[in-house]
Scaffold this active site. Structure first.
Site, PDB file in Angstrom:
ATOM      1  N   LYS A   1       0.830  -1.206   0.000  1.00 21.25           N
ATOM      2  CA  LYS A   1       0.000   0.000   0.000  1.00 21.25           C
ATOM      3  C   LYS A   1       0.868   1.261   0.000  1.00 21.25           C
ATOM      4  CE  LYS A   1      -3.766  -2.036   2.663  1.00 21.25           C
ATOM      5  NZ  LYS A   1      -4.946  -2.285   1.882  1.00 21.25           N
TER       6      LYS A   1
ATOM      7  N   GLU B   1      -2.854   6.802   8.062  1.00 23.05           N
ATOM      8  CA  GLU B   1      -3.677   7.672   7.221  1.00 23.05           C
ATOM      9  C   GLU B   1      -4.648   8.436   8.089  1.00 23.05           C
ATOM     10  OE1 GLU B   1      -4.176   4.819   3.284  1.00 23.05           O
ATOM     11  OE2 GLU B   1      -5.958   5.455   4.337  1.00 23.05           O
TER      12      GLU B   1
ATOM     13  N   HIS C   1     -14.436  -3.597   7.875  1.00 26.78           N
ATOM     14  CA  HIS C   1     -13.689  -3.249   6.666  1.00 26.78           C
ATOM     15  C   HIS C   1     -13.776  -4.330   5.591  1.00 26.78           C
ATOM     16  CE1 HIS C   1     -12.219  -0.037   9.131  1.00 26.78           C
ATOM     17  NE2 HIS C   1     -11.626  -0.870   9.942  1.00 26.78           N
TER      18      HIS C   1
ATOM     19  N   ARG D   1      -5.993  -8.049  -9.501  1.00 29.79           N
ATOM     20  CA  ARG D   1      -6.593  -9.358  -9.790  1.00 29.79           C
ATOM     21  C   ARG D   1      -8.065  -9.163 -10.106  1.00 29.79           C
ATOM     22  NH1 ARG D   1      -9.637  -9.219  -5.229  1.00 29.79           N
ATOM     23  NH2 ARG D   1      -8.610  -8.393  -3.387  1.00 29.79           N
TER      24      ARG D   1
END
Ligand code: ADP
Length: 500
Positions: free
Chosen positions: A116, A200, A235, A292
């Site tokens: 990430k 974040e 999530h 993917r």
């Protein structure tokens, strides 16, 4: 086109890829663990190879063994599905080094997007907006506290190698940061063997909107519009739809172009998805790229009419994309519910057992991408997702009504499933109004998973109990009036199922 393709996966996605192969005249080769010897995907394929014991670490994750099987069986290419080896750079590389084609992006693109933090760095360099935060991993708790106070609470700690919501921690107060940082790190280490964690800003109330892209080896790349995946628990996505009520044609074009830019920056080929958070004010932030095919790809297929799996095969074999950006616009509305073997009434506890009964929904606009049949053993070895129920209708209201109808036709005996939960969501006024964002479900969860408790529910419970007694004793217990209210066999079975 390839003559023969090995599918390095199991369950519904293995079946999905086998179906795509069959329609293209491509021979399909399945792989299976000991636990899956009798699984539907094994019989559906043209050939099947046992690759080891039940635990995926000894079977579905053994890339070298899978590549050997592919060579032995004469496959020219490997489709990894999702999960398992699908986003492992080394596997994509090993497939290529063995002289086979990996049906997915080049290993280099997986590497560029795999972490990430690497993806964020790449995005920033190409003018793609990201959530404010760090692009480097954080050394220790003290450093985490320093950065968090700079960005302002709440913040989100994330595993650089993350996936499936693992290694993520929301931190609302400075007093929680040290413990959360350690916990996120531990979880990341356990789940991914990599304890790199970054930070974040935690965005309140955004939607999860992602853009499907596909590109060929000749430089053509298009986006296929958005999917709205805001209905999430911990999530993790539970319901997906296309298009999104929050995305106008202008925003779609803009986010689509941004996704294509990010993918091009990574040297991307084949199908992939850029995930974004869409804030209430219309601003959006790149989260990550899934390199993917995704679980929720069918909703895009239904609104665009493009078979993503078949186009994956075509572009991997060197063909050009058969459509241009201007050919693509969403038609109608598609929705998908993930049918998992989890008990909504019991905090979504995984449920195991043998599928004792299965009645599948059908009729107009209904698609079932499943990996189970009567007799299938549902174990803790693999993901609890049993199937996906997908509908397509002219508009969102009709799609919700159709999904509700299809869910009520569905009967799965032998394990607890998420079916009842999905029915409740389809009945929920806020959901029906499209008033959803990523924290919506957590807020509504208690009321969506509580017992029926209505008069209607009590009536149905009495009726179901009578019918159950009848079916068990083989004599008639329910009177004519009750019998009449058992409107249809489907309805009856669905009600019995919800009470058992
Ligand atoms: P994973 O790869 O583990 O699925 P993602 O980065 O895709 O992690 O995030 C998963 C979900 O977590 C998102 O769909 C969103 O709901 C939530 N999320 C991620 N980043 C943020 C953020 N900065 N603020 C608020 N929610 C977030």
């Amino acid at each position: 086109m390839f003559e023969s393709v090995l599918i390095a996966n199991r369950g519904e996605i293995a079946l999905r890829v086998i179906r795509g192969c069959r329609e293209l005249g491509v021979r399909s080769i399945a792989v299976y663990s000991d636990a899956d010897a009798g699984a539907p995907h094994v019989r559906a394929a043209d050939a099947a190879v046992n690759i080891g014991p039940a635990p995926s670490s000894q079977s579905y994750l053994l890339g070298d063994r899978i590549i050997e099987a592919a060579i032995r069986e004469g496959a020219q290419a490997i489709h990894p599905g999702y999960g398992f080896l699908s986003e492992r750079e080394w596997f994509a590389r090993a497939v290529r080094d063995a002289g086979l084609v990996f049906i997915g992006p080049p290993a280099e693109a997986i590497a560029a997007m795999g972490s990430k933090t690497a993806a964020r760095t790449l995005a920033v360099a190409h003018g793609v907006p990201v959530v404010p935060g760090t692009t480097e991993s954080i050394a220790d708790a003290e450093h985490a506290a320093e950065i968090a106070s700079k960005f302002g609470y709440p913040v989100l700690l994330k595993a650089a190698a993350g996936g499936g919501g693992k290694g993520m921690r929301v931190v609302r107060e400075p007093s929680e940061i040290a413990a959360s940082f350690d916990a996120a790190r531990r979880e990341a280490k356990n789940a991914f063997g990599d304890d790199a964690v970054y930070l974040e800003k935690y965005i309140e109330g955004p939607r999860h909107v992602e853009i499907q892209i596909i590109g060929d080896m000749h430089g053509n790349m298009v986006h296929l519009g958005e999917r709205e995946c805001s209905v999430q628990r911990r999530h993790q996505k539970m319901i997906e739809e296309a298009p999104s009520v929050a995305v106008s044609p202008e925003l779609r074009a803009e986010m689509g172009a941004t996704a294509v830019r990010a993918a091009r920056a990574a040297g991307y080929v084949n199908a992939g998805t850029c995930e974004f958070l869409l804030a209430r004010d219309g601003s959006y932030y790149f989260l990550e790229m899934n390199t993917r095919l995704q679980v929720e790809h069918p909703v895009t297929e239904l609104v665009t009419g493009i078979d993503l799996v078949q186009w994956q095969l075509r572009v991997a074999s060197g063909q050009q994309l058969g459509f241009a950006q201007e050919d693509i616009s969403p038609k109608g509305w598609a929705m998908e519910c993930r049918i998992t073997s989890e008990d909504p009434a019991n905090d979504f506890l995984p449920s195991t057992g043998r599928i004792s009964y299965l009645h599948l929904p059908s009729g107009p606009g209904v698609r079932w991408d499943g990996g189970i049949e009567i007799g299938s053993e549902v174990s803790l070895h693999y993901d609890p997702m049993l199937a996906k129920l997908i509908v397509h209708a002219p508009n969102r209201d009709l799609a919700v009504a159709r999904m509700h109808r299809a869910l009520s036709e569905l009967v799965i005996g032998g394990v607890e499933t998420s079916r009842e939960f999905h029915l409740r969501v389809m009945e929920d006024a806020e959901f029906r109004a499209g008033a959803i964002e990523i924290q919506w479900l957590e807020r509504r969860l208690a009321s969506l998973t509580s017992d029926v408790g209505t008069e209607d529910g009590a009536m149905l419970a009495a009726l179901a109990a009578a019918l159950l007694a009848e079916s068990e004793s083989g004599t008639r217990v329910a009177g004519p009036a009750q019998r009449e209210s058992a409107v249809s066999a489907w309805g009856r079975a669905a009600r019995l199922e919800s009470i058992r």
